[in-house]
Design a protein around this motif. Sequence first.
Motif, PDB file in Angstrom:
ATOM      1  N   THR A  44       0.867  -1.187   0.000  1.00  0.00           N
ATOM      2  CA  THR A  44       0.000   0.000   0.000  1.00  0.00           C
ATOM      3  C   THR A  44       0.907   1.242   0.000  1.00  0.00           C
ATOM      4  N   TYR A  48      -0.746   6.784   2.070  1.00  0.00           N
ATOM      5  CA  TYR A  48      -1.979   6.420   2.792  1.00  0.00           C
ATOM      6  C   TYR A  48      -1.762   6.610   4.298  1.00  0.00           C
ATOM      7  N   TYR A 237      -5.196   0.698  -5.220  1.00  0.00           N
ATOM      8  CA  TYR A 237      -4.077   1.133  -4.385  1.00  0.00           C
ATOM      9  C   TYR A 237      -3.639   0.040  -3.423  1.00  0.00           C
ATOM     10  N   ALA A 239      -5.230  -1.584  -1.190  1.00  0.00           N
ATOM     11  CA  ALA A 239      -5.658  -1.133   0.145  1.00  0.00           C
ATOM     12  C   ALA A 239      -6.992  -1.794   0.507  1.00  0.00           C
ATOM     13  N   ALA A 242      -8.604  -1.101   3.909  1.00  0.00           N
ATOM     14  CA  ALA A 242      -9.042   0.262   4.258  1.00  0.00           C
ATOM     15  C   ALA A 242     -10.561   0.349   4.209  1.00  0.00           C
ATOM     16  N   SER A 272      -9.585   5.820   7.537  1.00  0.00           N
ATOM     17  CA  SER A 272      -9.379   5.326   6.168  1.00  0.00           C
ATOM     18  C   SER A 272      -9.697   6.408   5.142  1.00  0.00           C
ATOM     19  N   GLY A 275      -6.700   8.613   4.912  1.00  0.00           N
ATOM     20  CA  GLY A 275      -5.658   7.896   4.170  1.00  0.00           C
ATOM     21  C   GLY A 275      -5.933   7.923   2.672  1.00  0.00           C
ATOM     22  N   THR A 276      -7.219   7.780   2.317  1.00  0.00           N
ATOM     23  CA  THR A 276      -7.589   7.741   0.897  1.00  0.00           C
ATOM     24  C   THR A 276      -7.375   9.101   0.226  1.00  0.00           C
ATOM     25  N   LEU A 279      -4.034   8.830  -0.896  1.00  0.00           N
ATOM     26  CA  LEU A 279      -3.880   7.968  -2.088  1.00  0.00           C
ATOM     27  C   LEU A 279      -4.277   8.707  -3.364  1.00  0.00           C
TER      28      LEU A 279
END
Length: 398
Positions: A44, A48, A237, A239, A242, A272, A275-276, A279
């Motif tokens: 990942t 993120y 990603y 992920a 997530a 999350s 974090g996104t 990304l």
Amino acid sequence: MQLSKRAVEVPASPIRRLIPYAEEAVRRGKKIYYLNIGQPDIPTPAVYFEYAEKYKPSVVAYTHSAGLMELREAFARYYAKFGVSVSPSQIIVTNGGSEAVIFAMSVVADPGDEIVVLEPFYANYAGFAHQLGIKLVPVRTYPEDGYAVPKKEKFFEVIGYRTKAIIFSNPCNPTGAVYDEAQLKTIIEVAIEKDLFIISDEVYREFVFDNYRAVSMLTFEEISNRTIVVDSISKRYSACGARIGTFVTKNKDLYAAAMKFAQARLCPSMTSQYGTIGLLTLDETYTEQVRLEYQARRDVVYEELSKIEGAVFRKPHGAFYIAAKLPIDNTENFVKFMLSEFEVDGKTTMVAPLDGFYISPNAGINEMRIAYVLNCDKLREAVKILGLGIEAYTRRMA
Ligand SMILES: Cc1ncc(COP(=O)(O)O)c(C=O)c1O
């Protein structure tokens, strides 16, 4: 006390049902190449975690039920990059693409209604439909022509007064097929003629090879009122854990209805979502690098599978799966054989039987799916072992 009929009858995941055999093989010291599950091995991206850390609030609070505005704006910018204009008010951030599928099915069909599905299909659609009391009606695709979308007539044969929508994934899990514009037009024409919604699951959008393009259903303005796009960061990603996806529609009524479901489940994970946002700052350099990695893997699997006499498949152009018909009687028995009785230098390979990706009776019993989620060297060895396993299994059956 009795469990609900729904609970008793819900189909078990076809990918996970052979896990006990794998666990037993591992206990006996066997090394398994797992090609049965779509869990990417690519790390990942660090951004993120940086964003999740950077936006550390004093309270991990509920967010807006449609997701953080900043994240929806970031998604809108992401869609704009491939020519789709959607506003944050047309996006709901969901707990993975899975929840977006559940929302989509929930807003288009009632219990007892039907949704047409291109078969074989992402197996969890069956579980979701079952939970909602919706009947999935299959339209089959075949390995001989690369699992392409069939002619309109095949849809008309199964569409009835209770049919409300068509669902499919493009690029397709489990077949790796990428539907070109002509194939998408078939679906669009059917939907218009029969007045159906379209649920287009585009979670593998970036993974397309050989100059193929995954055309988003959102690009067809003429059907924007009947389209729901399901999306996810899980594969794009790497992920999956997530649990962030999106439900996207330009139809105000569908959106408002889905928001009621979104409000009932409160919100996706705040951490999350931050974090996104990180990304989504990544540009095409990242996705291109990942795409090339999957393309190289696809080539390795294709090359090695081509050496297996009697295997029927076409070179897939997307996602990270290859589905094929094998020269064996039953893939589930074959997988059990590979796990329980076969090994090469202490190693074996696990694939997913494809029958669990069908609902048509007896369909797919000698087909399998490979997820190319290992690096090229491991994949080459894994598919060679698969070929040797097929020879050994066939000799034993003779
Ligand atoms: C076609 C397709 N749609 C949806 C999903 C659900 O993904 P997630 O809920 O992790 O976003 C998957 C996962 O494998 C998939 O393959």
